[in-house]
Design an enzyme around this catalytic site. Sequence first.
Site: not given
Length: 1010
Positions: A464, A720, A724
């Site tokens: 990310d 996180d 996910d």
Amino acid sequence: MQRNNGEGRPEGMHRISRFLHGNPFKNNASPQDDSTTRTEVYEEGGVEDSAVDYDNASGNAAPRLTAAPNTHAQQANLQSGNTSITHETQSTSRGQEATTSPSLSASHEKPARPQTGEGSDNEDEDEDIDALIEDLYSQDQEEEQVEEEESPGPAGAAKVVPEELLETDPKYGLTESEVEERKKKYGLNQMKEEKTNNIKKFLSFFVGPIQFVMELAAALAAGLRDWVDFGVICALLLLNATVGFVQEYQAGSIVDELKKTMALKASVLRDGRVKEIEASEIVPGDILHLDEGTICPADGRLITKDCFLQVDQSAITGESLAVDKHQNDTMYSSSTVKRGEAFMVVTATADSTFVGRAASLVGAAGQSQGHFTEVLNGIGTILLVLVILTLLCIYTAAFYRSVRLAALLEYTLAITIIGVPVGLPAVVTTTMAVGAAYLAKKKAIVQKLSAIESLAGVEILCSDKTGTLTKNRLSLGEPYCVEGVSPDDLMLTACLASSRKKKGLDAIDKAFLKALRNYPKAKDQLSKYKVLDFHPFDPVSKKITAYVEAPDGQRITCVKGAPLWVFKTVQDDHEVPEAITDAYREQVNDMASRGFRSLGVARKADGKQWEILGIMPCSDPPRHDTARTIHEAIGLGLRIKMLTGDAVGIAKETARQLGMGTNVYNAERLGLSGGGDMPGSEVNDFVEAADGFAEVFPQHKYAVVDILQQRGYLVAMTGDGVNDAPSLKKADAGIAVEGASDAARSAADIVFLAPGLSAIIDALKTSRQIFHRMYAYVVYRIALSLHLEIFLGLWLIIRNQLLNLELIVFIAIFADVATLAIAYDNAPYAMKPVKWNLPRLWGLATIVGILLAIGTWIVNTTMIAQGQNRGIVQNFGVQDEVLFLQISLTENWLIFITRCSGPFWSSFPSWQLSGAVLVVDILATLFCIFGWFKGGHQTSIVAVIRIWMYSFGIFCLIAGVYYILSESSSFDRWMHGKHKERGTTRKLEDFVMQLQRTSTHHEAEGKVTS
């Protein structure tokens, strides 16, 4: 801008809902399905503008609630009726600032959080901002004293709550008797955790091919009343189990500590009074009071008429995408109220919440055995088969020699001990445990040891952006000022149009206040202005407005917000010169194309016209070490793909700044929502070639990982949020980044406590070092097993002789005890991903084992040579003692060959490994000289010296052969160890993609029909 499908949910979200077993509630399917989600609020001119959708499509601006003079009146305004509710304790005035409008959201990704490892500057900045806000915010602050009530009750299993139980009186709440009844039925508001049976966990380390052989050997030793061997084998079994159990237990304890971030208190309406209770005491049907800073302790439905909350759901989604909530919208457990105030009725608690269901799904998926465990079991199985074949040959020879049963059992025990590496699990587990402890010092918590091997082989890291590649901390760029306007004037006006309430301060306002240190004149003037009225961000006009009084008494209206909307405010007031208009729009387009979030600033003094001041760009800058780390990662053979919820322009600009590839695309092009016309094989090619994807949802992350794995890559994934979790579970190495939610940590293989990409790359290099140590030991240990199996098997078959059984056990002990220290060796890390190349490993180990057996056979045969000076140790030693010393020396020194990537002198071993081998060599020499074993005899020092010299010669020969084979590409091809080119069954990929699209299309049609 989020696009909605026919269901009123973000397009493509139905796929991720499958991961979470559907929608547990009546209202919203998932936290990302809220219809009032805002994206890219400030971006215009080339970048998507904001879109704010309301459930009723009213198009009206968000209601602004002014502060009530006291808590009673405030509650009356919040509730659907006008009847006031009695508070247990009268509170003070809340001040004049409204708190129900959303903050300025600038990113899809997770909210700013304290950054570690950035130095003390950031902490000083935060302290400066706090002091500044305290100075500016001189209005009355609320002080509430509430009564704490505890009503412990039995925790039952979570159940579906009937709708009639949710029809609680919004003015009175539940009674204590109703609360007790519901506690008995639904239990406490605590998530049920699977309690690991530590006894079963410990016993699981005694299961496996190698362990079974060790246990069989222990049983044979006990049957022969060979208690020394029995004790040694049992000690090795216990060592392996203890090391593995303790390491995983410690990792689990650390993660459990990280889970202590849930809401501990809750304000609940019961018996007509708002009181504060333990969050675990909440039951379905409770009426909860939510205001700024409240962490929602359960799922619920907002019941306050015309309420307007801004909610941070980053604990669930991992993204700071601002979510606006209205009456009848669903609030989710662990989400945080950023602005606004309302009451909600609890619809689900504990495991029935959205977060609880997601956690249950991840837990139900279970843990796979792990590739490394499979490798060890495979090696143990092959060696066990070789032991059985060797024993069959020995039994056949013994049958013709009429060997007695006791002798056959001794042969079986001897071949079993030397044929299967009894210490292999213990040494490998110790090596990984030491490595895991080292990683823990680097803020990387390994939740299962096999993850180290997976991380070492990772070829692609899907990362990310926010907080990993960037600072997750907005900063301001160089402002554009309209002619005649100074930067200090622009900055002063922008800060006047910022919240002065520390509790509800958003990232944009915080960035402006931080930047004041660069504008000393504006900072000095700011405290001299008095804020008369403040209106937070309005999602319709896309502006923040503040009415202030200047030091000279003049009243000024200050606004900041979306640049073109701010400019339109000025244009509606009077005509702006064409030159200013053209320059302004050009700056807006330029900043948007470069990925900046830009804010227009304007002001209007009483009796005067609106004045456009300029534009202030802001961005989430890359971390100071990210560009260097990415360059290092490329050198390590690791490809990094950026997966971000931000707009494409922002993602591309970040990639450009970091020196990454700029082939970043909108995730919608993957066609996961039933659209798209690319064949499956082309989609897979597209994913493989792309440098990243923007505007992603969790299902996009899952799909990217899945596609790359289908193409044969080992993939690591960072995440996180709760959503996910499926992607982290799917990846070969799931990485929960710093600040991750509980569900993400539970699903991940490794949990990082430090932010940034550098921590991940450091862990990757360390994992490759650990892998190198394990690979070196496995080659070494297989070679040792084959060495003794070949030599002793032939000796038994040809001459019906066997080395003293105690010496065989000591050889096995010495080999494993010495190499336990390999866990601390100075191992290099490979410059490319490493994997188990088993054909090559077996080829090297087999050749080395044969050479060792030949060397030992030469010593054995020359010792029985007749005549003067015909043998190596003729007339100077006793056979068992000399063979014991020669086998011990050559086997112990072999680790110095297998541990090196080049010649054995190219890398010096650690003092721990060198010292351990030296101690074992000295002990073996003393055993030989003094005959320290049953039936032993003393050996001449001359024979000992000759054996040392002869063993060193064998060592040099094997070192040369090993190096040549290691560097030989022909040997690799001959052993078929080279990985095949990634063949792609394109027709199959096309078929699977078409099947997915058809399934998605029919699923959507079915939902619309229903």
